[in-house]
Design an enzyme around this catalytic site. Structure first.
Site, mmCIF file in Angstrom:
data_model
loop_
_atom_site.group_PDB
_atom_site.id
_atom_site.type_symbol
_atom_site.label_atom_id
_atom_site.label_comp_id
_atom_site.label_asym_id
_atom_site.label_seq_id
_atom_site.Cartn_x
_atom_site.Cartn_y
_atom_site.Cartn_z
ATOM 1 C CD GLU A 278 7.777 -9.829 0.812
ATOM 2 O OE1 GLU A 278 8.648 -8.400 0.805
ATOM 3 O OE2 GLU A 278 6.537 -9.734 0.396
ATOM 4 C CD GLU A 281 11.208 -12.614 5.155
ATOM 5 O OE1 GLU A 281 10.978 -11.632 3.942
ATOM 6 O OE2 GLU A 281 11.176 -12.205 6.607
ATOM 7 C CB CYS A 299 7.605 -3.732 -0.401
ATOM 8 S SG CYS A 299 6.279 -4.301 -0.862
ATOM 9 C CB SER A 319 8.346 -8.916 4.627
ATOM 10 O OG SER A 319 9.868 -9.074 3.905
ATOM 11 C CE LYS A 358 9.038 3.462 -1.786
ATOM 12 N NZ LYS A 358 9.713 1.718 -1.002
ATOM 13 C CD GLU A 361 11.447 2.140 2.167
ATOM 14 O OE1 GLU A 361 11.492 2.783 0.617
ATOM 15 O OE2 GLU A 361 11.318 1.182 2.584
ATOM 16 C CD GLU A 367 18.008 -2.702 9.828
ATOM 17 O OE1 GLU A 367 17.641 -0.944 10.368
ATOM 18 O OE2 GLU A 367 17.631 -3.157 11.061
ATOM 19 C CB CYS A 509 3.109 2.367 -6.413
ATOM 20 S SG CYS A 509 3.509 1.293 -4.074
#
Lengths: 581, 121, 580
Positions: A278, A281, A299, A319, A358, A361, A367, A509
């Protein structure tokens, strides 16, 4: 300040303080079911009623401000009788399934019934016949157990600005559901799970996948790998009576190993890799002007889903780097499997996350199968892990500390603060500063991105540049930041920020939707402090200086943003409809 | 529409417009309409037009006597104003012919329900 | 020269109607006196006077004679009709008359004609406020008038306005609550349909007083005619410059708009109404903060009921003192009631506060049409209570009704006679609240439902004495712990009937009997063999085929299968079906 008397005790509180909060100041606990410290009082349950001298009525302590010279009675036989009637009425519409309920011994209604010594059903039970909604695979709605306190709706609409949940019908038939009575999966729900973290009963809970994990651990052909997210280590202790915010990383490694995992990794390693990618990036976009600014972190899966549904015009700003846990997943099934001479088909990766999103996710796009297999096989929440440790008969509190497994378990201090709001920004800035200036920061603690303010802004001098940053957590706070970006774009002006961090859950989180129950700002701060201490305790506080990260790049990944890295560590986004038809 | 000004309102207060001495009012609120006032109103209007009678047929709200709707108040030269209750097409015709044309009040349908005894301050 | 009219009506309900005889006698006497060209004698259908014998009303003078004997006719003709002198011994003064403030123009003006309203001194109140009074002075005027909110709770209107005026806010709003929903109440509809401009003017005055520039009329969608007329009135007010910018040549600006309510009763509660106008689910929120501080879109807001606004325009026009001269010490002015149920004259009545219930029911309403015994009257809608006949001399005011365990409410007044079962009535009202509960707070949502189940048990003949304690216990929880007035008031009909009609509950529970025969489950139908002519009409008509037998043995009703619909009882031509 207001001075008044509660049960004869004089109390002085700032103007506007509710009777409920004022009573707490003088050690009086007024019971309540619907009020949550995070949320605006709605006055739904009617349990917290108190008397004010001179008034015939009883008022709700949760939403009535204390006034000068008020004389409050919080407990007398009549008040207790009314409260008991209300609790028994609620119980008459709530199934007696405590023993088989996910909230057994952890349920606010159960606790009240116990405190009030409810020993019989005064009113006959009339239970609604509503099927649970399991459509998302992340959180389960069980409206039968709902007491219509409205917390989840306030969370979903006001705290998270998602508006997936609402009340349907009225009167006795009132129930929680996405508007239009569609399934949760078809609704704008972003799977953040904050509703489940705030539900007082078992009406909303994480999709329990512990059975899958036990089955894998039992399977001799499976090589079970586990990774733990940063925020898990400072919250899991709560399930075992350890002090709030205590860092239990070592105990966690031990417990997971004793449960039967063959490799115990740490998501923090993935966080360090995320930062390397990142930060590269960012440098590309900021210094070399390749790509759109601001760069926005990606994220948090609930945030990603939210952005795809509500801010698809921001996709170019995102990102493309995957979240840390996906990175550990894909590296486990590629790099680690190759090193271990393992068939990745037999590797079974479990991630322990503070998060319900998650669970979504791990299958959200192609991907997430970059290793050729599903990179993470199952993702469980902190709450689920807590139960598994208990089921395994492990005396967690007394466990000795062990180390994680090499190599995907080694992390820097920058990696661990991913679990708290502002942490990703802070970690990225440390590395980006180095990349841009070639020098080292003197003070690497970015205080102005820390703390629980909903939106935090700052301007960081980086060499000859100034990097303007913003950090938002709690999805309702996103709008304030992104509308500025939109406005600047529409006017063709310089972007107001260069780098934005967003976490869907308040506090980041540590306050995740899969964390142990009872979250408040006080607790968020304590958990966050645990992570900052972990950071400070590390001598290695830069992600890009993590030698094991460097080694993985050398041995396997090649250059950051290189071909291999792009293939395994990056993902794309697409606009998704708020409502599936 | 013509603007209503302060001067105009002052003028109304100073020189109140004379009450129109001739009218047929039909209670046209929901209660009246439900009891058939719309038909009665239409009939009265068309009869008045046809016969070129110099009395306007106007709608009004509910005066309170919902049980006797449709209510028709008749005020014509030479007779005190009276109200007929439970008016239907037949009675409406009689009102036109007997009351308005012949100046003979229609027997058996006049109501003097409480609203007519009310004191307007 | 106006013809004198003598209206004749026999007002006694028992015995033969002598209207025609006396009319003929009167006509004869008028002719004998040679007055036939100056006097018309007309039989009236209803003179609004009951049980006062033969009554004559003389128009246009308005003299009323009651208790006229045939021998009196001569006297009336010679004294009153010929010499224009009253016959004192026959003069009937009547009880309290109605007083028209709210309904001052209803039934008079054409509601779709703004000129009619102007001609009746319309918009003089706002003119006076704008030109002669500061907002503070106008609020002071309301204070002097003693006007209290007509939506039910009776909160002083001036105080509400004063709070909103003093509250800080960059914008302020005024809302007219036209979400009338009490069963049997429709005075707001009537005012909106009959005199919409009086409400609009009241809102203008409120907006001027608090500094609002925008207002909403929240009217339930079930009132299409009211909506149409209000919209027309708004259009005309805009067209004539009475709404919009620079009203009446001053800097005062106001925009008003109609918002439709979707028929949820709870949206009559002010915070739920605000949520509904904002486009949210219509549920109440806790107060404080009150709408006068934090109202529509978080801004200070005044919400008043239709009737209140209609009073406001009157007060500003005629002065506070005139208004305050009517009514009782604490309840000033008038109240409009919708009189319905077992009453001769169902309709709207507007009476000065303090008028005894008996006057409203017996004198103005004409008592029970059927001539049966009046049992009680229900006031205050579903949150109100049932007042038994022995309390009918109580004057109507906010305080007095509260003392009786009822409530002023918006003004529904439903009369019950001995054909009504009070347990069934209580069940009806509670059922209404259960249907209309928004479901937000537990005591109302579940408490109401549980109480209804208990009442159903009782009317089904399965009640137990301890059920009454359960009802009381839930009622206490609902009253004390419900969030809004809907839940707090929902137990009132049950509590008041349990108090005043305990015997009826006892009969249902202990004797398993319903005096009025309304609780069908408690009834028993039997065929009386001796009266039965074996025509089989009942057998053919029974919807569940539970009557069996033959011509020899006769017919019997299978009590297990009988659904107590009463069809056999109705169709039997020989009174051979007994109901008990």
């Amino acid at each position: 300040m207001v001075k008044a008397r509660i049960n004869g005790i004089t109390v002085k509180v700032p103007e506007g303080t509710t009777i409920l909060d004022a009573a707490h100041k003088v050690q009086i606990k007024i019971p309540t079911l619907c009020k949550h410290p995070d949320l605006r009082a709605t006055g739904a349950c009617g349990v917290c009623i108190v008397k004010i001298k001179g008034s015939q009525k009883m008022v709700r302590a949760c939403c009535t401000p204390l006034e000068e010279n008020m004389e409050i009675t919080t407990h007398d036989p009549e008040i207790v009788a009314v409260r008991r009637s209300v609790i028994e009425l609620i119980l008459s519409r709530h199934p007696n399934e405590c023993l088989t309920c996910g909230r057994n011994q952890n349920c606010e209604l159960q606790k009240l019934a116990s405190d009030f010594g409810v020993r019989r059903e005064s009113f006959p039970q009339y239970l609604p016949d509503i099927k649970p909604d399991t459509s998302t695979g992340t959180i389960v709605l069980e409206p039968r157990k709902c007491i219509s306190c409205g917390r989840c709706i306030t969370v979903c609409q006001e705290m998270q600005n998602v508006w997936a949940l609402s009340m349907l019908e009225r009167g006795i038939d009132t129930r929680i559901s996405p508007a239009g009575d569609i399934s949760l999966a078809d609704s704008p729900c972003v799977n953040c799970g904050q509703c489940s973290a705030h539900c007082p009963t078992g009406a909303i809970f994480e999709n329990d996948e512990t059975a899958k994990v036990w089955q894998a651990l039992q399977d001799e052909n499976k090589y079970c790998i586990v990774e733990i997210a940063p925020a898990v280590r400072v919250a899991i202790g709560e399930a075992f009576g350890l002090p709030l915010g205590q860092n239990c990383t070592g105990k966690l490694y031990t417990a997971l190993r004793r449960m039967g995992f063959e490799a115990v990794f740490d998501t923090n390693f993935g966080a360090d890799v995320t930062i390397v990618e990142e930060a590269h990036e960012f440098v590309e976009r900021f210094v070399h002007k390749k790509g759109a600014l601001p760069l926005i972190t990606s994220c948090c899966p609930a945030w990603v889903d939210f952005m795809e549904k509500f801010y698809p015009d921001m996709i170019e700003h995102f990102s493309s780097c995957k979240s840390p846990h996906q990175i550990v997943g894909v590296l486990s099934k590629t790099y680690y499997a190759r090193k271990k001479r393992l068939d990745p088909a037999n590797a079974y990766v479990v991630s322990v996350m503070p998060c319900t999103a998650k669970k979504y996710e791990i299958k959200r796009s192609g991907e997430m199968f970059a290793s050729g297999h599903q990179d993470i096989d199952v993702s469980i929440t902190t709450r689920e892990l807590g139960r598994m440790i208990k089921q395994a008969g492990i005396d967690f509190a007394s466990l000795p500390d062990e180390e994680s497994d090499h190599i995907l378990g080694e992390y820097s201090g920058a990696g661990t603060i991913f679990g708290v709001t502002g942490g990703v920004m802070e970690a990225a800035l440390r590395t980006a500063y180095d990349y841009i200036t070639g020098g080292k920061l003197k003070n690497i603690d970015f205080e102005n991105v820390r703390g629980l303010a909903g939106v935090k802004e700052g301007a960081v001098p980086v060499g000859s540049h100034t990097v303007k940053v913003a950090v938002a957590h709690g999805l309702r706070n996103v709008e304030a930041v992104l509308s500025k970006v939109r406005l600047a774009k529409a006017r063709g002006e310089e972007p107001p920020y260069h780098f934005i961090e967003v976490m869907a859950c308040p506090g980041g989180c540590v306050g995740g939707g899969g964390q142990p129950y009872g979250v408040t700002d006080e607790l968020r701060v304590k958990r966050g402090k645990g992570l900052y201490k972990d950071d400070e305790a590390h001598t290695m506080r830069y992600s890009h200086e993590n030698p094991w990260v460097k080694k993985v790049y050398q041995d396997f990944l090649g250059e950051p943003l290189g071909t291999k890295a792009k293939e395994l560590l990056h993902a794309a986004y697409k606009a998704r409809p708020e409502y599936k038809k | 529409m013509e603007k209503i000004t302060k001067d105009r309102l002052d003028e109304v207060l100073k020189n109140p417009p004379p009450e129109n001495g001739r009218y047929i009012r039909v209670g046209m609120s929901s209660c009246g309409v439900a009891a058939g006032a719309a038909e009665v109103f239409a009939l009265l209007r068309s009869e008045v037009e046809k016969r070129k009678l110099a009395v306007p047929v106007v709608p009004c709200g509910c005066s309170g006597g919902c049980h006797s709707e449709p209510l028709v108040e008749v005020c014509v030269d030479g007779l005190p104003s009276v109200t007929y209750g439970k008016v239907n097409a037949e009675i409406a015709m009689r009102i036109i012919e007997e009351h308005v044309r012949d100046k003979r009040l229609v027997q058996d349908y006049i109501v003097d329900a409480p609203m007519k005894r009310a004191v307007a301050l | 020269m106006t013809t004198t009219v003598v209206l004749i009506r026999d007002t006694d309900s028992g015995g033969a109607d002598r209207t025609r005889d006396v009319h003929d006698l009167f006509t004869q006497k008028v002719r004998d006196a040679g007055l036939q060209n100056e006097v018309q004698v007309v039989r009236a259908a209803d003179l609004g006077i009951y049980n006062k014998g033969m009554v004559a009303k003389i128009l246009p003078q308005g003299i009323v004679y009651a208790g006229i004997a045939d021998a009196d006719v001569d006297d009336i003709v010679t004294t009153t009709l010929a010499q224009k002198m009253p016959v004192s011994r026959l003069v009937y003064c009547g009880a309290n008359e109605q007083v028209r403030i709210v309904m001052r123009n209803c039934g008079i003006v054409n509601p779709e004609c703004i000129e009619d309203y102007i001609a009746r001194k319309g918009y003089q109140g706002i003119k006076r406020a704008l030109y002669d009074l500061t907002p503070e002075k106008a609020i002071e005027e309301l204070k002097t008038s003693g006007l209290r909110g007509r939506g039910g709770a009776g909160y002083p209107t001036w105080l509400k306005w004063s709070l909103a005026r003093n509250a800080f806010g960059d914008r302020k709003f005024v809302i007219c609550n036209g979400d009338e929903g009490d069963p049997g109440a429709y005075m707001d509809r009537s005012v909106l349909e009959g005199d919409p401009h009086s409400v609009i003017e009241g809102m203008m005055i409120a907006a001027y007083c608090i500094g609002a520039t925008k207002g909403f009329l929240y009217i339930r969608a079930e009132y299409p005619l009211a909506i149409k007329r209000v919209q027309k009135a708004l259009d005309d007010a805009y067209g004539t410059g009475l709404l919009g910018k620079d009203i009446l040549g001053t800097s005062f600006c106001l925009d008003l708009e109609v918002r439709l309510g979707a028929g949820a009763f709870v949206c009559g509660e002010e915070t739920a109404l605000i949520a509904s106008v904002e486009g949210k689910r219509g549920t109440p929120r806790p107060r404080p903060p009150y709408p006068s501080d934090v109202g529509l879109f978080g801004k200070p807001t005044v919400i008043n009921n239709v009737e209140t606004f209609a009073n406001v325009s009157y007060i500003l026009l005629n002065g506070a003192k005139t208004f305050a001269s009517i009514g009782t010490d604490k309840s000033k002015g008038t109240k409009v009631f919708a009189l319905t149920g077992k009453i001769r004259n169902s309709g709207l009545v507007e009476i000065p506060m303090g008028t005894p219930l008996r006057v409203i029911i017996e004198d103005i309403g004409g008592g029970v049409a059927s001539g049966k015994k009046i049992l009680a009257v229900q006031t205050g809608g579903p949150s109100g209570g049932v007042i038994p006949e022995q309390h009918f001399d109580t004057p109507v005011s906010y305080e007095h009704l509260l003392e009786l365990g009822s409530f002023m409410g918006s003004g529904g007044m439903i009369v019950m006679d001995e054909d009504d079962c009070l347990v069934d009535i209580a069940k009806f009202y509670l059922g209404f609240c259960v249907d209309e509960s928004c479901g937000k707070c537990a005591p109302c949502r579940i408490g109401g439902f549980q109480m209804l189940k208990v009442l159903e048990k009782i009317t089904d003949g399965k009640g137990m004495p301890e059920d009454l304690d359960t009802l009381k216990r839930i009622a206490q929880a609902m009253r004390k712990a419900s969030l809004c007035a809907l839940g707090q008031g929902a137990p009132n009909p049950i509590i008041s009937t349990m108090k005043y009609f305990a015997e009826e509950y006892r009969q249902h529970i202990v004797d398993r009997k319903c005096r009025a025969g309304k609780c069908t489950r408690l009834m028993r139908f039997e065929i009386l063999d001796t009266s039965c002519k074996r025509c089989k009409l009942c057998v053919v008509n029974c919807p569940v085929h539970c009557i069996a037998g033959d011509r020899e043995k006769g017919y019997r009703i299978d009590q297990e299968k009988c659904i107590k619909c009463g069809r056999c009882f109705e169709v039997c031509k020989f009174e051979a079906v007994a109901r008990s």
